[in-house]
Design an enzyme around this catalytic site. Structure first.
Site, PDB file in Angstrom:
ATOM      1  N   ASP A  78      -3.153 -40.287   2.180  1.00 16.58           N
ATOM      2  CA  ASP A  78      -2.991 -41.295   3.225  1.00 16.58           C
ATOM      3  C   ASP A  78      -2.807 -40.680   4.610  1.00 16.58           C
ATOM      4  O   ASP A  78      -3.061 -41.328   5.621  1.00 16.58           O
ATOM      5  CB  ASP A  78      -1.793 -42.199   2.920  1.00 16.58           C
ATOM      6  CG  ASP A  78      -2.057 -43.143   1.757  1.00 16.58           C
ATOM      7  OD1 ASP A  78      -3.241 -43.435   1.495  1.00 16.58           O
ATOM      8  OD2 ASP A  78      -1.083 -43.573   1.106  1.00 16.58           O
ATOM      9  N   ARG A 113     -13.224 -43.121   5.310  1.00 14.94           N
ATOM     10  CA  ARG A 113     -12.329 -42.510   6.289  1.00 14.94           C
ATOM     11  C   ARG A 113     -12.808 -41.149   6.770  1.00 14.94           C
ATOM     12  O   ARG A 113     -12.547 -40.775   7.919  1.00 14.94           O
ATOM     13  CB  ARG A 113     -10.912 -42.420   5.708  1.00 14.94           C
ATOM     14  CG  ARG A 113     -10.232 -43.771   5.645  1.00 14.94           C
ATOM     15  CD  ARG A 113      -8.832 -43.707   5.075  1.00 14.94           C
ATOM     16  NE  ARG A 113      -8.211 -45.044   5.104  1.00 14.94           N
ATOM     17  CZ  ARG A 113      -7.122 -45.368   4.445  1.00 14.94           C
ATOM     18  NH1 ARG A 113      -6.499 -44.456   3.701  1.00 14.94           N
ATOM     19  NH2 ARG A 113      -6.635 -46.594   4.519  1.00 14.94           N
ATOM     20  N   SER A 118      -4.573 -40.700  -9.422  1.00 14.91           N
ATOM     21  CA  SER A 118      -4.454 -41.994  -8.753  1.00 14.91           C
ATOM     22  C   SER A 118      -3.152 -42.650  -9.169  1.00 14.91           C
ATOM     23  O   SER A 118      -2.983 -43.030 -10.337  1.00 14.91           O
ATOM     24  CB  SER A 118      -5.627 -42.905  -9.099  1.00 14.91           C
ATOM     25  OG  SER A 118      -5.413 -44.219  -8.610  1.00 14.91           O
ATOM     26  N   GLN A 159      -2.175 -45.553  -8.233  1.00 20.21           N
ATOM     27  CA  GLN A 159      -2.423 -46.973  -8.480  1.00 20.21           C
ATOM     28  C   GLN A 159      -2.878 -47.210  -9.927  1.00 20.21           C
ATOM     29  O   GLN A 159      -2.412 -48.136 -10.590  1.00 20.21           O
ATOM     30  CB  GLN A 159      -3.472 -47.503  -7.500  1.00 20.21           C
ATOM     31  CG  GLN A 159      -2.980 -47.618  -6.071  1.00 20.21           C
ATOM     32  CD  GLN A 159      -3.166 -46.332  -5.285  1.00 20.21           C
ATOM     33  OE1 GLN A 159      -3.430 -45.273  -5.854  1.00 20.21           O
ATOM     34  NE2 GLN A 159      -3.016 -46.411  -3.968  1.00 20.21           N
ATOM     35  N   ARG A 208      -5.250 -47.173   8.963  1.00 18.78           N
ATOM     36  CA  ARG A 208      -4.907 -45.756   9.163  1.00 18.78           C
ATOM     37  C   ARG A 208      -5.813 -45.089  10.205  1.00 18.78           C
ATOM     38  O   ARG A 208      -5.382 -44.172  10.904  1.00 18.78           O
ATOM     39  CB  ARG A 208      -4.932 -45.016   7.829  1.00 18.78           C
ATOM     40  CG  ARG A 208      -3.920 -45.568   6.852  1.00 18.78           C
ATOM     41  CD  ARG A 208      -3.530 -44.605   5.766  1.00 18.78           C
ATOM     42  NE  ARG A 208      -2.674 -45.265   4.797  1.00 18.78           N
ATOM     43  CZ  ARG A 208      -1.352 -45.440   4.932  1.00 18.78           C
ATOM     44  NH1 ARG A 208      -0.745 -44.979   6.020  1.00 18.78           N
ATOM     45  NH2 ARG A 208      -0.649 -46.052   4.006  1.00 18.78           N
ATOM     46  N   LYS A 223     -11.928 -45.814   0.599  1.00 18.85           N
ATOM     47  CA  LYS A 223     -10.717 -46.527   0.986  1.00 18.85           C
ATOM     48  C   LYS A 223     -11.121 -47.801   1.742  1.00 18.85           C
ATOM     49  O   LYS A 223     -12.221 -48.310   1.548  1.00 18.85           O
ATOM     50  CB  LYS A 223      -9.834 -45.608   1.848  1.00 18.85           C
ATOM     51  CG  LYS A 223      -9.240 -44.444   1.079  1.00 18.85           C
ATOM     52  CD  LYS A 223      -8.159 -44.915   0.116  1.00 18.85           C
ATOM     53  CE  LYS A 223      -7.415 -43.765  -0.517  1.00 18.85           C
ATOM     54  NZ  LYS A 223      -6.315 -44.219  -1.402  1.00 18.85           N
TER      55      LYS A 223
END
Length: 357
Positions: A170, A201, A22, A24, A243, A197
């Site tokens: 992504d 997704r 990750s 982030q 997205r 997310k």
């Protein structure tokens, strides 16, 4: 969470091993390490994007890299810099996918970020037969950038290796859409992170592909989308996820019939003016000078039938052309919508383009 800070609080350096790759979380620990006495280390199971490390180095921080370990020395003396932010490759990926799929497409995107930790999408697409050229490569503010030239391609598809997945997290939604148009389809595993997310997704992609008449197999951590499928227009639920909305805008370009997307305004979080740019680069039959009002495109359902390639209508055939859009995928105060409004250069060039770049 409650944090007790103040002038008496002193952070201690740590060595932190990420349980899941990750960028982030890595960034958060490195930022905390800037205020610790000593060196803080982060160990990744797989390499993730390193924009934070590059920016900190540019400002004077002492950053060390060894294999999958990143080290920052605490209490550095940082100096402000004038930083150029290249175009976001994750945002450009939707136009790359459209350029590969739409017949007679010929797109050029300038000043797109080509950081090696972000270019897995290009590696995968080129390995599948994508006609993608990288031009005018240079380094500014420590970041690699260049121009992308994309043309319509016959894609083989295939299985995406698990070690590629963290670098594609992504782009996987649009890759799944693209997979339905390849020869072998696309499959991937090891992407359980997509469940948490802005939406689930994996479920959202599977749901909307089925709405468009496609077959798709859903796993706890991935998808398998068979190839050579005909998509039909449908009402797409974006689930408020930017997205998902943009991935199925690409699907709408190659689908038969009308496609509408609910909650299209969600794209503003990462790509202000996405639908306006799509309207600009997707040339349509010259039957009328009328075009949708951009504000209406943002506020209402998006009808992609106006942009869809009509393969059975030679008079309606059009090229997708993107010329000289410098920094067009950059977000922030100088967003894309403001750029389009500042003079309409893209609109003029697109209207005059009548052949290959």
């Amino acid at each position: 969470l409650t944090f007790a800070g103040g002038p008496c609080a002193r952070l201690q350096p740590i060595r932190y091993e990420l349980p899941v790759a990750s960028a982030q979380v890595k960034t958060a620990v490195l930022f905390a390490g800037l205020f610790a006495e000593g060196a803080t280390e982060v160990v990744e199971p797989l390499r993730t994007r390193d924009h934070t490390e590059i920016a900190l180095e540019q400002m004077g921080a002492e950053i060390g890299r060894h294999g999958k370990t990143t080290r920052v020395q605490g209490r550095p003396r940082l100096t402000g810099q004038k930083v150029y932010v290249p175009g976001d490759l994750s945002s450009a990926a939707f136009f790359v996918a459209a350029g590969l799929l739409v017949p007679d497409a010929n797109l050029v995107m300038q000043n797109v970020g080509l950081n090696p930790t972000r270019t897995a999408i290009l590696d995968v697409l080129v390995s599948m037969g994508g006609r993608i050229k990288i031009l005018n490569v240079e380094t500014i503010s420590g970041e690699l950038l260049g121009d992308l030239h994309v043309e319509t391609s016959r894609l083989t598809g295939g299985e995406i290796p698990a070690d590629f997945v963290p670098g594609l997290i992504d782009e996987l939604p649009v890759l799944a859409v693209l997979g339905s148009q390849t020869e072998q389809g696309i499959s991937f595993r090891g992407a359980a992170e997509l469940r948490v997310k802005e939406s689930d997704r994996l479920a959202a992609v599977a749901e909307n592909l089925r709405r468009m008449g496609a077959e798709v197999e859903e796993f706890p951590d991935g998808l398998r989308v068979p190839g050579n499928q005909k998509l039909r227009g449908a009402e797409i639920d974006s689930h408020g996820d930017h997205r998902i909305a943009m991935a199925f805008a690409v699907a709408g370009l190659v689908a038969e019939g009308t496609t509408v997307i609910r909650d299209p305004a969600c794209v503003e979080i990462s790509f202000p003016g996405f639908f306006e740019l799509l309207e600009q680069v997707a040339e349509r039959p010259q039957r009328s000078n009328r075009r949708p009002n951009p504000s209406q495109l943002r506020d209402k359902l998006i009808d992609l039938s106006l942009l869809r390639k009509r393969a059975d209508d030679q008079r309606g055939a059009r090229r997708m052309v993107l010329l000289a859009v410098k920094g067009c995928f950059r977000s922030g105060s100088w967003g894309l919508f403001r750029w389009l409004r500042s003079g309409g250069r893209l609109r003029t060039l697109a209207r005059q383009a009548d052949g290959p770049i």
